[in-house]
Design an enzyme around this catalytic site. Sequence first.
Site, PDB file in Angstrom:
ATOM      1  N   MET A 172      71.229 101.910  39.919  1.00  0.00           N
ATOM      2  CA  MET A 172      71.797 101.878  38.580  1.00  0.00           C
ATOM      3  C   MET A 172      70.685 101.933  37.542  1.00  0.00           C
ATOM      4  SD  MET A 172      75.007 102.002  38.648  1.00  0.00           S
ATOM      5  CE  MET A 172      75.355 101.595  36.940  1.00  0.00           C
ATOM      6  N   CYS A 173      71.069 102.077  36.309  1.00  0.00           N
ATOM      7  CA  CYS A 173      70.134 102.156  35.196  1.00  0.00           C
ATOM      8  C   CYS A 173      70.768 101.490  33.977  1.00  0.00           C
ATOM      9  CB  CYS A 173      69.814 103.616  34.853  1.00  0.00           C
ATOM     10  SG  CYS A 173      69.298 104.631  36.253  1.00  0.00           S
ATOM     11  N   ARG A 174      70.031 101.415  32.933  1.00  0.00           N
ATOM     12  CA  ARG A 174      70.535 101.038  31.612  1.00  0.00           C
ATOM     13  C   ARG A 174      70.046 102.109  30.641  1.00  0.00           C
ATOM     14  NH1 ARG A 174      74.502  97.462  31.963  1.00  0.00           N
ATOM     15  NH2 ARG A 174      74.792  99.079  33.551  1.00  0.00           N
TER      16      ARG A 174
END
Length: 252
Positions: free
Chosen positions: A1-3
């Site tokens: 995942m990332c932001r």
Amino acid sequence: MCRHLAYVGEPVALGVVLSDPPHGLLRQSWAPRWQRYGTVNADGFGVGWYAAGDPVPARYRRSGPIWSDLSFADLARVVRSGALLAAVRDATLPGADGEAAAAPFAAGPWLFSHNGAVPGWPDSLAKVAAGLPSAELLALEARTDSALLWALVLHRLRAGDEPGPALAGAVRAAAGAVPEARLNLLLCDGRSVWATAWGDTLWYRSDAAGRGTVVASEPYDDDPGWREAPDRTLLTATPAEVFLSPIEEPSP
């Protein structure tokens, strides 16, 4: 995942939206508050921004964690822009692509980021990828699901699709092949922001005076003006307004 996060509005220092807020993207790299998958976003980062009078954005990307880059801290303090897109990365799978895998991806006036994952990559998207011209596949900047999603979006943009339909079409194509995929996409052209909420959180906040809009994976402070976009939504934002519309589910 990332932001990830995008901003359009009156020119501000990059740090005003990336590192100064108490829960900004800098802090989200090691302590995100709303992240459902993964815990630390330390597999690279990047920011793209637009300078006055130049439609092609600049980018600064690195393969390491954002908190260890003191040069970026200086850059974020002094560089000002009226539009930017930034991301911190949590790699889905190990790889050797390094900086090339860090968003934002770019072409012409566009900046792009993907927050999510495509289970079964790369085999799960093989049929979708086969619909792209071979030259576009060979031009992929990295061997990641995010890079392929960017190729799908860019192909639609170059074919004449408007930005919103280009994002939504790429999401439907990928979700049709991999229903469990998480496909929060973010696109900016220096004037507006387009985003999809598909499988993960997406928030936005517009200044009451029309001075700027932020679209982000999660709020970077506790201001009551933040609103969450519903899942399966296409978001279009200008400095003063945000529009939401549903994304149709892919055909069986």
